[in-house]
Design a protein around this motif. Structure first.
Motif, PDB file in Angstrom:
ATOM      1  N   ASP A  23       0.849  -1.186   0.000  1.00 29.84           N
ATOM      2  CA  ASP A  23       0.000   0.000   0.000  1.00 29.84           C
ATOM      3  C   ASP A  23       0.891   1.244   0.000  1.00 29.84           C
ATOM      4  O   ASP A  23       1.995   1.216   0.543  1.00 29.84           O
ATOM      5  CB  ASP A  23      -0.889  -0.021   1.257  1.00 29.84           C
ATOM      6  N   ALA A  24       0.416   2.322  -0.575  1.00 35.96           N
ATOM      7  CA  ALA A  24       1.172   3.576  -0.567  1.00 35.96           C
ATOM      8  C   ALA A  24       1.246   4.166   0.839  1.00 35.96           C
ATOM      9  O   ALA A  24       2.147   4.947   1.140  1.00 35.96           O
ATOM     10  CB  ALA A  24       0.548   4.573  -1.537  1.00 35.96           C
ATOM     11  N   ASP A  25       0.324   3.784   1.697  1.00 31.92           N
ATOM     12  CA  ASP A  25       0.270   4.284   3.064  1.00 31.92           C
ATOM     13  C   ASP A  25       1.056   3.351   3.989  1.00 31.92           C
ATOM     14  O   ASP A  25       0.652   2.196   4.173  1.00 31.92           O
ATOM     15  CB  ASP A  25      -1.187   4.375   3.518  1.00 31.92           C
ATOM     16  N   PRO A  26       2.163   3.799   4.568  1.00 30.47           N
ATOM     17  CA  PRO A  26       2.944   2.930   5.456  1.00 30.47           C
ATOM     18  C   PRO A  26       2.138   2.408   6.645  1.00 30.47           C
ATOM     19  O   PRO A  26       2.363   1.295   7.103  1.00 30.47           O
ATOM     20  CB  PRO A  26       4.095   3.820   5.931  1.00 30.47           C
ATOM     21  N   ALA A  27       1.182   3.196   7.127  1.00 27.63           N
ATOM     22  CA  ALA A  27       0.360   2.752   8.258  1.00 27.63           C
ATOM     23  C   ALA A  27      -0.490   1.543   7.861  1.00 27.63           C
ATOM     24  O   ALA A  27      -0.664   0.612   8.654  1.00 27.63           O
ATOM     25  CB  ALA A  27      -0.537   3.890   8.750  1.00 27.63           C
ATOM     26  N   ALA A  28      -0.975   1.527   6.642  1.00 28.36           N
ATOM     27  CA  ALA A  28      -1.756   0.386   6.164  1.00 28.36           C
ATOM     28  C   ALA A  28      -0.878  -0.857   6.077  1.00 28.36           C
ATOM     29  O   ALA A  28      -1.312  -1.961   6.422  1.00 28.36           O
ATOM     30  CB  ALA A  28      -2.376   0.695   4.805  1.00 28.36           C
ATOM     31  N   ASN A  29       0.366  -0.682   5.648  1.00 23.02           N
ATOM     32  CA  ASN A  29       1.292  -1.815   5.591  1.00 23.02           C
ATOM     33  C   ASN A  29       1.618  -2.335   6.990  1.00 23.02           C
ATOM     34  O   ASN A  29       1.739  -3.545   7.187  1.00 23.02           O
ATOM     35  CB  ASN A  29       2.565  -1.431   4.841  1.00 23.02           C
ATOM     36  N   THR A  30       1.748  -1.439   7.939  1.00 26.07           N
ATOM     37  CA  THR A  30       1.991  -1.863   9.326  1.00 26.07           C
ATOM     38  C   THR A  30       0.814  -2.684   9.829  1.00 26.07           C
ATOM     39  O   THR A  30       1.002  -3.716  10.480  1.00 26.07           O
ATOM     40  CB  THR A  30       2.241  -0.643  10.233  1.00 26.07           C
ATOM     41  N   GLU A  31      -0.401  -2.272   9.514  1.00 19.73           N
ATOM     42  CA  GLU A  31      -1.586  -3.035   9.906  1.00 19.73           C
ATOM     43  C   GLU A  31      -1.613  -4.401   9.220  1.00 19.73           C
ATOM     44  O   GLU A  31      -2.007  -5.396   9.831  1.00 19.73           O
ATOM     45  CB  GLU A  31      -2.870  -2.250   9.612  1.00 19.73           C
ATOM     46  N   ARG A  32      -1.173  -4.452   7.975  1.00 22.83           N
ATOM     47  CA  ARG A  32      -1.089  -5.738   7.275  1.00 22.83           C
ATOM     48  C   ARG A  32      -0.107  -6.671   7.988  1.00 22.83           C
ATOM     49  O   ARG A  32      -0.358  -7.872   8.098  1.00 22.83           O
ATOM     50  CB  ARG A  32      -0.669  -5.531   5.824  1.00 22.83           C
ATOM     51  N   LEU A  33       1.019  -6.122   8.443  1.00 24.98           N
ATOM     52  CA  LEU A  33       1.986  -6.928   9.189  1.00 24.98           C
ATOM     53  C   LEU A  33       1.351  -7.449  10.478  1.00 24.98           C
ATOM     54  O   LEU A  33       1.460  -8.638  10.790  1.00 24.98           O
ATOM     55  CB  LEU A  33       3.244  -6.119   9.513  1.00 24.98           C
ATOM     56  N   LYS A  34       0.671  -6.587  11.204  1.00 24.15           N
ATOM     57  CA  LYS A  34       0.021  -7.004  12.454  1.00 24.15           C
ATOM     58  C   LYS A  34      -1.007  -8.101  12.201  1.00 24.15           C
ATOM     59  O   LYS A  34      -1.111  -9.062  12.964  1.00 24.15           O
ATOM     60  CB  LYS A  34      -0.628  -5.803  13.145  1.00 24.15           C
ATOM     61  N   THR A  35      -1.758  -7.972  11.124  1.00 19.47           N
ATOM     62  CA  THR A  35      -2.756  -8.985  10.762  1.00 19.47           C
ATOM     63  C   THR A  35      -2.070 -10.306  10.420  1.00 19.47           C
ATOM     64  O   THR A  35      -2.524 -11.375  10.838  1.00 19.47           O
ATOM     65  CB  THR A  35      -3.610  -8.488   9.575  1.00 19.47           C
TER      66      THR A  35
END
Length: 149
Positions: free
Chosen positions: A124-136
């Motif tokens: 995702d272009a949004d790093p916060a969304a990628n962090t959430e993907r990692l958490k998931t």
């Protein structure tokens, strides 16, 4: 100037990602710390990486889905007079569409995770969304017994 800003944004999320990964593997780390540090020193110095891989696999099997955490075949020993030894193990986490290469630092009293590389399929272009993907991905890799702990 723009790359400097990007670096700061990336660093802002690195600590959150390292914390999420550390929390996700905390039970495995506790198991790994049951092995005497002298054994890790010997395995690393004598290139007996298969022994470390076996320890990591057996430590992870109660808490994580098979293949989600593995020893990446390398590490370092830091021995200094007057201080506790530190063992750095090269590790990999694979969860769904996320792959993380990291260093797990172990001492007699603490452990730390340092992410070297993280890859998201179709990031995702949004790093916060990628962090959430990692958490998931971490949550999905944890077995029910670990989630309830």
């Amino acid at each position: 100037m723009g790359s400097h800003v990007m670096l700061n944004v990336r660093n802002k999320y690195a600590a959150d990602r390292e914390k999420a990964l550390a929390n996700g593997i905390k039970e495995v780390v506790a198991e790994l710390r049951l092995v005497d540090v002298v054994d890790y020193v010997a395995f690393l110095r004598m290139d007996q990486f298969g022994n470390i891989a076996d320890i990591v696999e057996s430590s992870a099997q109660l808490y994580l889905a098979p293949g989600s955490l593995r020893f990446a075949g390398g590490g370092d020993v830091h021995l200094n007079w007057g201080s506790a030894p530190t063992i750095d193990l090269d590790m990999e986490f694979h969860g769904g569409e996320v792959t993380v290469h990291f260093k797990l630092s172990l001492t007699a009293t603490k452990a730390a995770v340092h992410i070297n590389y993280i890859a998201f399929s179709d990031p995702d272009a949004d790093p916060a969304a990628n962090t959430e993907r990692l958490k998931t991905a971490i949550a999905a890799a944890r077995l029910a017994t670990a989630r309830n702990a």
